[in-house]
Design a protein around this motif. Structure first.
Motif, PDB file in Angstrom:
ATOM      1  N   ASP A 125       0.821  -1.204   0.000  1.00 11.50           N
ATOM      2  CA  ASP A 125       0.000   0.000   0.000  1.00 11.50           C
ATOM      3  C   ASP A 125       0.859   1.260   0.000  1.00 11.50           C
ATOM      4  OD1 ASP A 125       0.798   0.573   2.757  1.00 11.50           O
ATOM      5  OD2 ASP A 125      -0.634  -0.933   3.371  1.00 11.50           O
ATOM      6  N   PHE A 126       0.208   2.405  -0.107  1.00 12.29           N
ATOM      7  CA  PHE A 126       0.892   3.693   0.017  1.00 12.29           C
ATOM      8  C   PHE A 126       0.000   4.638   0.809  1.00 12.29           C
ATOM      9  CE2 PHE A 126      -1.660   4.062  -3.823  1.00 12.29           C
ATOM     10  CZ  PHE A 126      -2.224   5.332  -3.711  1.00 12.29           C
ATOM     11  N   THR A 127       0.611   5.659   1.385  1.00 13.45           N
ATOM     12  CA  THR A 127      -0.115   6.630   2.201  1.00 13.45           C
ATOM     13  C   THR A 127       0.108   8.027   1.659  1.00 13.45           C
ATOM     14  OG1 THR A 127       0.094   5.257   4.191  1.00 13.45           O
ATOM     15  CG2 THR A 127      -0.397   7.591   4.522  1.00 13.45           C
ATOM     16  N   VAL A 128      -0.970   8.802   1.581  1.00 13.42           N
ATOM     17  CA  VAL A 128      -0.902  10.204   1.194  1.00 13.42           C
ATOM     18  C   VAL A 128      -1.521  11.035   2.315  1.00 13.42           C
ATOM     19  CG1 VAL A 128      -0.875   9.886  -1.304  1.00 13.42           C
ATOM     20  CG2 VAL A 128      -3.060   9.920  -0.101  1.00 13.42           C
ATOM     21  N   VAL A 129      -1.000  12.230   2.512  1.00 16.21           N
ATOM     22  CA  VAL A 129      -1.514  13.130   3.539  1.00 16.21           C
ATOM     23  C   VAL A 129      -2.447  14.138   2.874  1.00 16.21           C
ATOM     24  CG1 VAL A 129      -0.923  14.827   5.305  1.00 16.21           C
ATOM     25  CG2 VAL A 129       0.553  12.835   4.946  1.00 16.21           C
ATOM     26  N   ILE A 130      -3.692  14.174   3.310  1.00 20.23           N
ATOM     27  CA  ILE A 130      -4.695  15.056   2.728  1.00 20.23           C
ATOM     28  C   ILE A 130      -4.852  16.294   3.602  1.00 20.23           C
ATOM     29  CG2 ILE A 130      -7.059  15.222   1.871  1.00 20.23           C
ATOM     30  CD1 ILE A 130      -5.284  13.079   0.510  1.00 20.23           C
ATOM     31  N   ILE A 131      -4.532  17.456   3.051  1.00 16.50           N
ATOM     32  CA  ILE A 131      -4.676  18.692   3.804  1.00 16.50           C
ATOM     33  C   ILE A 131      -6.147  19.101   3.834  1.00 16.50           C
ATOM     34  CG2 ILE A 131      -2.323  19.425   3.239  1.00 16.50           C
ATOM     35  CD1 ILE A 131      -3.536  21.367   1.196  1.00 16.50           C
ATOM     36  N   PRO A 132      -6.560  19.948   4.785  1.00 16.87           N
ATOM     37  CA  PRO A 132      -7.973  20.334   4.883  1.00 16.87           C
ATOM     38  C   PRO A 132      -8.547  20.902   3.594  1.00 16.87           C
ATOM     39  CG  PRO A 132      -6.812  20.973   6.874  1.00 16.87           C
ATOM     40  CD  PRO A 132      -5.770  20.465   5.923  1.00 16.87           C
ATOM     41  N   HIS A 133      -7.778  21.701   2.853  1.00 18.99           N
ATOM     42  CA  HIS A 133      -8.300  22.281   1.609  1.00 18.99           C
ATOM     43  C   HIS A 133      -8.648  21.191   0.610  1.00 18.99           C
ATOM     44  CE1 HIS A 133      -8.811  24.999  -1.790  1.00 18.99           C
ATOM     45  NE2 HIS A 133      -8.023  24.192  -2.476  1.00 18.99           N
ATOM     46  N   THR A 134      -7.751  20.229   0.423  1.00 22.66           N
ATOM     47  CA  THR A 134      -8.016  19.135  -0.516  1.00 22.66           C
ATOM     48  C   THR A 134      -9.240  18.343  -0.086  1.00 22.66           C
ATOM     49  OG1 THR A 134      -5.664  18.978  -1.050  1.00 22.66           O
ATOM     50  CG2 THR A 134      -7.031  17.076  -1.597  1.00 22.66           C
TER      51      THR A 134
END
Length: 228
Positions: free
Chosen positions: A155-164
């Motif tokens: 798997d992979f992980t991405v960090v989602i900022i509040p704007h996105t």
């Protein structure tokens, strides 16, 4: 060609099967008036062509192959989708180069909330996808250009900022749901060029000192064979 910067969220209003083709209707009040018949629009990361318009609704023909290779087979009226118009040559490239040709489908493993409305999104993917995913590299998830924070064998992980989160459908995605994935095309081109050098591609360039070095590295086990 697209950038992975989502322009708007649309609503699926029709999803009618006609033999091997599905007519998809998506309502989006700000994009529809500006769209012309024949324009390319990315729907959840899939490049489609506008074939008809009715007021604020755009219609697209979806082939059986697209249904097979993407999450579109799960669409129904009421589903919300990410939308982006094709880029022009004078656009700023805010994300990365996205073709709209999905490489595969992943599944959300976890969604860990962070303070302020952001979250970490972990996505399961096949080995054929993960071979091109690198830490700090780019990947498109449902058409959204994201930066990879971590990557493992599964798997992979991405960090989602509040704007996105606010301007895309990721805000309503939950663990277990499937998402469209498109890897950074640069990785695929680099792989092809390297394979050409080490004898794994379809075209072999004349031998040079660099070729001999790569061959030696392969013989010694420093370069592993890769299947395409």
């Amino acid at each position: 060609m697209f950038t992975g910067i989502i322009e708007a969220i649309g609503d699926v209003v029709t999803f009618n099967r006609r033999h091997d083709v599905v007519q998809l209707g998506v309502r989006q009040e700000s994009m529809a008036p500006r769209a012309a018949i024949g324009d390319s629009v990315a729907i959840d990361g899939v490049c489609l062509t506008v074939v008809r318009k009715e007021s604020a609704t755009m219609f697209f023909d979806v082939s059986h192959q697209t249904l097979k290779d993407t999450t579109f087979g799960e669409f129904r009226p009421g589903v919300r989708v990410n939308m982006e118009s094709a880029m022009t040559l004078n656009n700023r490239l805010g994300g990365h180069l996205v073709t709209g040709h999905v490489d595969g489908v992943g599944r959300i493993r976890s969604k860990e909330q962070r303070g302020g409305g952001g979250f970490d999104l972990c996505v399961e993917a096949s080995a054929d996808i993960l071979r091109y995913v690198i830490r700090k590299g780019s990947i498109a998830v449902d058409g959204i250009s994201l930066t990879v924070a971590e990557v493992s064998a599964t798997d992979f992980t991405v960090v989602i900022i509040p704007h996105t989160s606010m301007v895309t459908t990721l805000q309503v995605r939950v663990a277990g749901q499937r998402v469209n994935l498109e890897v950074d095309m640069i990785g695929k081109y680099v792989e092809r060029f390297v394979l050409n050098y080490i004898g794994g591609g379809t075209e072999i360039v004349p031998a040079t000192d660099d070729d001999k070095l790569l061959k030696k590295l392969k013989e010694e086990g420093f370069i592993l064979p890769v299947k395409i």
